[in-house]
Design a protein around this motif. Structure first.
Motif, PDB file in Angstrom:
ATOM      1  N   ASN A 197       0.824  -1.210   0.000  1.00  9.36           N
ATOM      2  CA  ASN A 197       0.000   0.000   0.000  1.00  9.36           C
ATOM      3  C   ASN A 197       0.860   1.263   0.000  1.00  9.36           C
ATOM      4  O   ASN A 197       0.518   2.259  -0.661  1.00  9.36           O
ATOM      5  N   LYS A 198       1.980   1.215   0.715  1.00  6.97           N
ATOM      6  CA  LYS A 198       2.878   2.379   0.741  1.00  6.97           C
ATOM      7  C   LYS A 198       3.543   2.584  -0.615  1.00  6.97           C
ATOM      8  O   LYS A 198       3.727   3.721  -1.065  1.00  6.97           O
ATOM      9  N   PHE A 199       3.906   1.489  -1.294  1.00  9.85           N
ATOM     10  CA  PHE A 199       4.467   1.610  -2.641  1.00  9.85           C
ATOM     11  C   PHE A 199       3.439   2.197  -3.603  1.00  9.85           C
ATOM     12  O   PHE A 199       3.778   2.999  -4.485  1.00  9.85           O
ATOM     13  N   THR A 200       2.190   1.801  -3.425  1.00  5.66           N
ATOM     14  CA  THR A 200       1.130   2.321  -4.286  1.00  5.66           C
ATOM     15  C   THR A 200       0.966   3.819  -4.096  1.00  5.66           C
ATOM     16  O   THR A 200       0.848   4.580  -5.074  1.00  5.66           O
ATOM     17  N   LEU A 256      -6.073  -6.441 -13.764  1.00  2.00           N
ATOM     18  CA  LEU A 256      -6.299  -6.323 -12.323  1.00  2.00           C
ATOM     19  C   LEU A 256      -6.085  -4.909 -11.788  1.00  2.00           C
ATOM     20  O   LEU A 256      -6.453  -4.638 -10.646  1.00  2.00           O
ATOM     21  N   GLY A 257      -5.500  -4.023 -12.571  1.00  2.00           N
ATOM     22  CA  GLY A 257      -5.272  -2.666 -12.094  1.00  2.00           C
ATOM     23  C   GLY A 257      -3.898  -2.486 -11.469  1.00  2.00           C
ATOM     24  O   GLY A 257      -3.007  -3.317 -11.639  1.00  2.00           O
ATOM     25  N   ASP A 258      -3.743  -1.394 -10.714  1.00  2.00           N
ATOM     26  CA  ASP A 258      -2.427  -1.006 -10.208  1.00  2.00           C
ATOM     27  C   ASP A 258      -2.311  -1.027  -8.686  1.00  2.00           C
ATOM     28  O   ASP A 258      -1.364  -0.475  -8.140  1.00  2.00           O
ATOM     29  N   HIS A 266      -0.805 -12.254  -7.935  1.00  2.00           N
ATOM     30  CA  HIS A 266      -0.974 -12.584  -9.351  1.00  2.00           C
ATOM     31  C   HIS A 266       0.353 -12.437 -10.106  1.00  2.00           C
ATOM     32  O   HIS A 266       0.697 -13.283 -10.942  1.00  2.00           O
ATOM     33  N   THR A 267       1.072 -11.350  -9.824  1.00  2.00           N
ATOM     34  CA  THR A 267       2.356 -11.118 -10.491  1.00  2.00           C
ATOM     35  C   THR A 267       3.345 -12.220 -10.164  1.00  2.00           C
ATOM     36  O   THR A 267       4.070 -12.708 -11.047  1.00  2.00           O
TER      37      THR A 267
END
Length: 317
Positions: A197-200, A256-258, A266-267
């Motif tokens: 979440n912080k990377f996002t 799936l989005g970002d 998934h990745t």
């Protein structure tokens, strides 16, 4: 694409991988614990499979982190000079340390991978024209400069054969006792998930992150350290595997989005599936010989990369 579908695909491909090779091994052969087939299975096939899984998952997550932090879908350890910097670190350790140890190579490779990635991120910050296609081209040129420096000094020191071994991404020589460094990827992936979440948020820009009370530089440095660790372990164990960290996160983001918290599982699995497919193709196409996995990944990955470039150009218009 559902997560369970990727899990089933990875399981089936893993079983296929275990029973493909120069020596035919059947399930019935494994009931004799002292047979040569069982020893080959335990010493070679299982470690090879584990190396493929860890390398595929690790490099895919590294690419995902870099794309999030750089805010560019075409950035990865391959197109940001990270892998080339890691190779340069290996060479420097050989040049300046007599009877260099494996631990020293790891430390030099990690340090150079980290510094090389930081330099690339600084280059990005100074570029005003940050086109989606222009940025990775700069990264590729930057990586080529590092690679040329490595090749030049390797020739001068008569170490070109040693460096060439690191360039060839292959699982051929993976046996028990020669792949365990890749297990470092497991805690790195766990940390990546915890910081997802912080990377996002950091990927939305420095000002936006600071407005939400996030220490942007701390998160950025953590992400780059994780990328450097994964890149170092893969280069030192397997060699250079191109395009893996580039195309897999892009494919996942399409459906799936970002949001990294959602895309990391998934990745990770898609990276394993993709690398298993490339490795299996390389092992069966000229059986009983095999094509190094970096060749099959490069052929398939470059084709997908070109499609992404044209797709990005179409969106840019």
């Amino acid at each position: 694409m559902r997560l369970w579908m990727l899990l089933i695909a990875a399981t089936i491909l893993s079983i296929i991988s275990l029973f493909i090779g120069a020596i035919d091994i059947k399930v019935s052969d494994l009931f004799d614990w002292n047979s040569d087939e069982t020893q080959i299975f335990l010493i070679s096939r299982v470690p090879r499979l584990m190396a493929i899984i860890l390398a595929g998952a690790g490099m895919s997550i590294a690419g995902l982190i870099m794309q999030a932090l750089s805010r560019n879908k075409f950035v990865s350890p391959t197109t940001a000079g990270t892998l080339d910097a890691a190779k340069l670190g290996i060479l420097i350790s050989m040049l300046f340390i007599t009877n260099v140890t494996y631990t020293q190579q790891v430390l030099f490779s990690f340090a150079f991978a980290l510094v090389g990635t930081l330099v690339f991120m600084q280059i990005l910050n100074r570029i005003k024209f940050k086109d989606a296609i222009f940025v990775p081209l700069i990264g590729i040129m930057y990586g080529n400069i590092l690679s040329s420096i490595t090749t030049f000094f390797a020739y001068e020191a008569d170490l070109i054969q040693n460096i060439s071994a690191w360039l060839m991404g292959s699982f051929t020589l993976i046996i028990s006792g020669r792949y365990e460094l890749l297990y470092v990827s497991i805690p790195v992936i766990i940390l990546a998930y915890l910081y997802a979440n912080k990377f996002t948020v950091a990927g939305m820009g420095e000002e936006f992150a600071k407005n939400l009370g996030l220490s942007y530089k701390v998160v950025l440095n953590i992400g780059l350290v994780l990328v450097a660790i994964i890149s170092t372990t893969v280069v030192l164990t397997v060699g250079v595997i191109p395009f893996l960290g580039l195309i897999v996160p892009n494919i996942v983001s399409i459906y799936l989005g970002d949001n990294l918290r959602k895309t990391i599982p998934h990745t990770m699995l898609l990276g394993v599936v993709f690398l298993l497919i490339c490795d299996i193709i390389g092992r069966i196409i000229i059986h009983p010989y095999e094509i190094p996995v970096n060749v099959t990944v490069a052929v398939i990955g470059s084709a997908i990369f070109l499609i992404m470039l044209f797709r990005g150009r179409a969106y840019a218009k």
